[in-house]
Design a protein around this motif. Structure first.
Motif, PDB file in Angstrom:
ATOM      1  N   ASP A  57       0.842  -1.196   0.000  1.00  0.00           N
ATOM      2  CA  ASP A  57       0.000   0.000   0.000  1.00  0.00           C
ATOM      3  C   ASP A  57       0.874   1.242   0.000  1.00  0.00           C
ATOM      4  O   ASP A  57       1.691   1.441   0.912  1.00  0.00           O
ATOM      5  N   ILE A  58       0.704   2.087  -1.000  1.00  0.00           N
ATOM      6  CA  ILE A  58       1.465   3.328  -1.061  1.00  0.00           C
ATOM      7  C   ILE A  58       0.948   4.256   0.035  1.00  0.00           C
ATOM      8  O   ILE A  58      -0.248   4.236   0.359  1.00  0.00           O
ATOM      9  N   GLU A  59       1.837   5.005   0.638  1.00  0.00           N
ATOM     10  CA  GLU A  59       1.429   5.977   1.648  1.00  0.00           C
ATOM     11  C   GLU A  59       0.595   7.064   0.961  1.00  0.00           C
ATOM     12  O   GLU A  59       0.885   7.447  -0.170  1.00  0.00           O
ATOM     13  N   PRO A  60      -0.431   7.594   1.640  1.00  0.00           N
ATOM     14  CA  PRO A  60      -1.278   8.603   0.997  1.00  0.00           C
ATOM     15  C   PRO A  60      -0.533   9.895   0.667  1.00  0.00           C
ATOM     16  O   PRO A  60      -0.950  10.632  -0.216  1.00  0.00           O
ATOM     17  N   PHE A  61       0.566  10.146   1.330  1.00  0.00           N
ATOM     18  CA  PHE A  61       1.328  11.380   1.089  1.00  0.00           C
ATOM     19  C   PHE A  61       2.451  11.192   0.080  1.00  0.00           C
ATOM     20  O   PHE A  61       3.137  12.132  -0.271  1.00  0.00           O
ATOM     21  N   SER A  62       2.673   9.974  -0.388  1.00  0.00           N
ATOM     22  CA  SER A  62       3.759   9.717  -1.328  1.00  0.00           C
ATOM     23  C   SER A  62       3.446  10.382  -2.661  1.00  0.00           C
ATOM     24  O   SER A  62       2.342  10.259  -3.181  1.00  0.00           O
ATOM     25  N   SER A  63       4.405  11.078  -3.200  1.00  0.00           N
ATOM     26  CA  SER A  63       4.193  11.801  -4.456  1.00  0.00           C
ATOM     27  C   SER A  63       3.932  10.847  -5.609  1.00  0.00           C
ATOM     28  O   SER A  63       4.431   9.733  -5.641  1.00  0.00           O
ATOM     29  N   HIS A  64       3.140  11.319  -6.559  1.00  0.00           N
ATOM     30  CA  HIS A  64       2.794  10.572  -7.756  1.00  0.00           C
ATOM     31  C   HIS A  64       3.223  11.363  -8.985  1.00  0.00           C
ATOM     32  O   HIS A  64       3.261  12.582  -8.970  1.00  0.00           O
ATOM     33  N   GLY A  65       3.517  10.677 -10.067  1.00  0.00           N
ATOM     34  CA  GLY A  65       3.794  11.334 -11.341  1.00  0.00           C
ATOM     35  C   GLY A  65       2.511  11.480 -12.110  1.00  0.00           C
ATOM     36  O   GLY A  65       1.450  11.147 -11.617  1.00  0.00           O
ATOM     37  N   ASP A  75      10.562   6.245  -9.486  1.00  0.00           N
ATOM     38  CA  ASP A  75      11.208   5.126 -10.182  1.00  0.00           C
ATOM     39  C   ASP A  75      10.924   3.808  -9.488  1.00  0.00           C
ATOM     40  O   ASP A  75      10.686   2.794 -10.136  1.00  0.00           O
ATOM     41  N   VAL A  76      10.966   3.816  -8.165  1.00  0.00           N
ATOM     42  CA  VAL A  76      10.694   2.635  -7.350  1.00  0.00           C
ATOM     43  C   VAL A  76       9.970   3.087  -6.088  1.00  0.00           C
ATOM     44  O   VAL A  76       9.883   4.273  -5.801  1.00  0.00           O
ATOM     45  N   ALA A  77       9.487   2.132  -5.331  1.00  0.00           N
ATOM     46  CA  ALA A  77       8.898   2.401  -4.022  1.00  0.00           C
ATOM     47  C   ALA A  77       9.619   1.533  -2.997  1.00  0.00           C
ATOM     48  O   ALA A  77      10.148   0.469  -3.336  1.00  0.00           O
ATOM     49  N   ALA A  78       9.653   2.000  -1.768  1.00  0.00           N
ATOM     50  CA  ALA A  78      10.291   1.244  -0.689  1.00  0.00           C
ATOM     51  C   ALA A  78       9.524   1.486   0.604  1.00  0.00           C
ATOM     52  O   ALA A  78       8.788   2.466   0.741  1.00  0.00           O
ATOM     53  N   VAL A  79       9.720   0.601   1.546  1.00  0.00           N
ATOM     54  CA  VAL A  79       9.024   0.662   2.828  1.00  0.00           C
ATOM     55  C   VAL A  79       9.568   1.811   3.666  1.00  0.00           C
ATOM     56  O   VAL A  79      10.775   2.040   3.714  1.00  0.00           O
ATOM     57  N   ASP A  80       8.656   2.513   4.328  1.00  0.00           N
ATOM     58  CA  ASP A  80       9.068   3.546   5.280  1.00  0.00           C
ATOM     59  C   ASP A  80       8.947   2.979   6.690  1.00  0.00           C
ATOM     60  O   ASP A  80       9.036   1.769   6.870  1.00  0.00           O
ATOM     61  N   GLY A  81       8.733   3.806   7.677  1.00  0.00           N
ATOM     62  CA  GLY A  81       8.543   3.335   9.046  1.00  0.00           C
ATOM     63  C   GLY A  81       9.820   2.828   9.673  1.00  0.00           C
ATOM     64  O   GLY A  81       9.872   1.716  10.177  1.00  0.00           O
ATOM     65  N   VAL A  82      10.861   3.640   9.631  1.00  0.00           N
ATOM     66  CA  VAL A  82      12.151   3.227  10.162  1.00  0.00           C
ATOM     67  C   VAL A  82      12.352   3.789  11.563  1.00  0.00           C
ATOM     68  O   VAL A  82      11.750   4.782  11.943  1.00  0.00           O
ATOM     69  N   ASP A 140      14.979  -2.751 -12.158  1.00  0.00           N
ATOM     70  CA  ASP A 140      14.538  -3.977 -12.832  1.00  0.00           C
ATOM     71  C   ASP A 140      14.338  -5.140 -11.865  1.00  0.00           C
ATOM     72  O   ASP A 140      13.694  -6.134 -12.230  1.00  0.00           O
ATOM     73  N   GLY A 141      14.859  -5.025 -10.654  1.00  0.00           N
ATOM     74  CA  GLY A 141      14.706  -6.097  -9.670  1.00  0.00           C
ATOM     75  C   GLY A 141      13.502  -5.925  -8.760  1.00  0.00           C
ATOM     76  O   GLY A 141      13.353  -6.651  -7.791  1.00  0.00           O
ATOM     77  N   THR A 142      12.634  -4.990  -9.072  1.00  0.00           N
ATOM     78  CA  THR A 142      11.503  -4.691  -8.200  1.00  0.00           C
ATOM     79  C   THR A 142      10.379  -5.716  -8.302  1.00  0.00           C
ATOM     80  O   THR A 142      10.312  -6.495  -9.250  1.00  0.00           O
ATOM     81  N   VAL A 143       9.495  -5.675  -7.313  1.00  0.00           N
ATOM     82  CA  VAL A 143       8.262  -6.452  -7.322  1.00  0.00           C
ATOM     83  C   VAL A 143       7.176  -5.516  -7.833  1.00  0.00           C
ATOM     84  O   VAL A 143       6.890  -4.484  -7.219  1.00  0.00           O
ATOM     85  N   ASP A 144       6.580  -5.851  -8.974  1.00  0.00           N
ATOM     86  CA  ASP A 144       5.567  -4.994  -9.580  1.00  0.00           C
ATOM     87  C   ASP A 144       4.344  -4.906  -8.679  1.00  0.00           C
ATOM     88  O   ASP A 144       3.833  -5.921  -8.206  1.00  0.00           O
ATOM     89  N   LEU A 145       3.886  -3.690  -8.423  1.00  0.00           N
ATOM     90  CA  LEU A 145       2.688  -3.444  -7.619  1.00  0.00           C
ATOM     91  C   LEU A 145       1.774  -2.496  -8.379  1.00  0.00           C
ATOM     92  O   LEU A 145       2.211  -1.772  -9.269  1.00  0.00           O
ATOM     93  N   GLY A 146       0.528  -2.459  -7.985  1.00  0.00           N
ATOM     94  CA  GLY A 146      -0.420  -1.539  -8.626  1.00  0.00           C
ATOM     95  C   GLY A 146      -0.747  -1.996 -10.029  1.00  0.00           C
ATOM     96  O   GLY A 146      -0.829  -3.185 -10.323  1.00  0.00           O
ATOM     97  N   ILE A 147      -0.895  -1.026 -10.920  1.00  0.00           N
ATOM     98  CA  ILE A 147      -1.168  -1.313 -12.326  1.00  0.00           C
ATOM     99  C   ILE A 147       0.004  -2.102 -12.890  1.00  0.00           C
ATOM    100  O   ILE A 147       1.157  -1.798 -12.599  1.00  0.00           O
ATOM    101  N   SER A 148      -0.259  -3.095 -13.699  1.00  0.00           N
ATOM    102  CA  SER A 148       0.802  -3.916 -14.273  1.00  0.00           C
ATOM    103  C   SER A 148       1.779  -3.062 -15.075  1.00  0.00           C
ATOM    104  O   SER A 148       1.365  -2.246 -15.902  1.00  0.00           O
ATOM    105  N   GLY A 149       3.062  -3.224 -14.805  1.00  0.00           N
ATOM    106  CA  GLY A 149       4.090  -2.447 -15.492  1.00  0.00           C
ATOM    107  C   GLY A 149       4.431  -1.176 -14.733  1.00  0.00           C
ATOM    108  O   GLY A 149       3.978  -0.957 -13.610  1.00  0.00           O
ATOM    109  N   VAL A 150       5.224  -0.337 -15.351  1.00  0.00           N
ATOM    110  CA  VAL A 150       5.654   0.910 -14.728  1.00  0.00           C
ATOM    111  C   VAL A 150       4.463   1.860 -14.619  1.00  0.00           C
ATOM    112  O   VAL A 150       3.705   2.020 -15.581  1.00  0.00           O
ATOM    113  N   ASP A 151       4.281   2.443 -13.432  1.00  0.00           N
ATOM    114  CA  ASP A 151       3.157   3.359 -13.229  1.00  0.00           C
ATOM    115  C   ASP A 151       3.596   4.559 -12.398  1.00  0.00           C
ATOM    116  O   ASP A 151       4.716   4.613 -11.911  1.00  0.00           O
ATOM    117  N   ASN A 152       2.694   5.508 -12.236  1.00  0.00           N
ATOM    118  CA  ASN A 152       2.981   6.755 -11.534  1.00  0.00           C
ATOM    119  C   ASN A 152       2.706   6.694 -10.038  1.00  0.00           C
ATOM    120  O   ASN A 152       2.699   7.718  -9.376  1.00  0.00           O
TER     121      ASN A 152
END
Length: 180
Positions: A57-65, A75-82, A140-152
């Motif tokens: 789940d993308i954070e609601p405040f995470s910027s979108h293209g 370009d990629v997404a990563a887990v927050d909450g550190v 290229d090593g990412t786990v695709d999430l959301g819409i299939s393929g690269v998305d905003n």
């Protein structure tokens, strides 16, 4: 002179937007500034909610293209909450893209440990090719999430260290996860 574009991100103030969010959270599109399009292997990172059990789940405040110049970002997404310590007075659980981006930076450091020749400075070195190789392994090593393929929303997907290592070094990475 031609008109200028002014992007305004307001922290929890003013009236809500039509979608019910405040300016700071109205990230439906074009909320990634053009600096994310910098050359030289820069990777822009979106934030995934660390408390989500499926970590998708993308954070609601995470910027979108799209960016203002039409690029797909992040370009990629990563887990927050550190958990952070030291200077700055950060809360014990630090969230946001400022917490997700260091995860990708740490991944880049581990990948450079696998392939130290990708650090510039060797005779005959081509730093642009080295940066492109490292960047490709990450995206290229990412786990695709959301819409299939690269998305905003997620870009190429959630960063995945073992898959990036396998792409970069051509072996199946073995990883051990230890929970604290």
């Amino acid at each position: 002179s031609p008109p200028k574009t002014f992007d305004m991100f307001v922290v929890r103030g003013g009236s809500p937007c039509p979608n019910g969010s405040f300016f700071n959270y109205n990230t439906i599109a074009s909320s990634v500034p053009a600096q994310s399009d910098a050359g030289g292997g820069v990777v822009s990172v979106g934030a995934i909610n660390a408390s989500d059990p499926s970590v998708d789940d993308i954070e609601p405040f995470s910027s979108h293209g799209l960016t203002n110049n039409g690029e797909i970002k992040p370009d990629v997404a990563a887990v927050d909450g550190v958990s952070v310590t030291g200077f700055g007075g950060f809360p014990s659980t630090f969230i946001g893209t400022s917490a997700a981006a260091p995860h990708v930076a740490g991944l880049a450091a581990l990948l450079l440990d696998l392939r130290p020749e990708l650090m510039s400075g060797e005779p005959g070195d081509d730093p642009a090719v080295d940066r492109a190789t490292l960047r490709s392994a990450i995206v290229d090593g990412t786990v695709d999430l959301g819409i299939s393929g690269v998305d905003n929303t997620f870009g190429h997907g959630r960063a995945n260290g073992p898959a990036s290592a396998a792409l970069l070094d051509g072996f199946a990475a073995e990883i051990t996860v230890t929970e604290r």
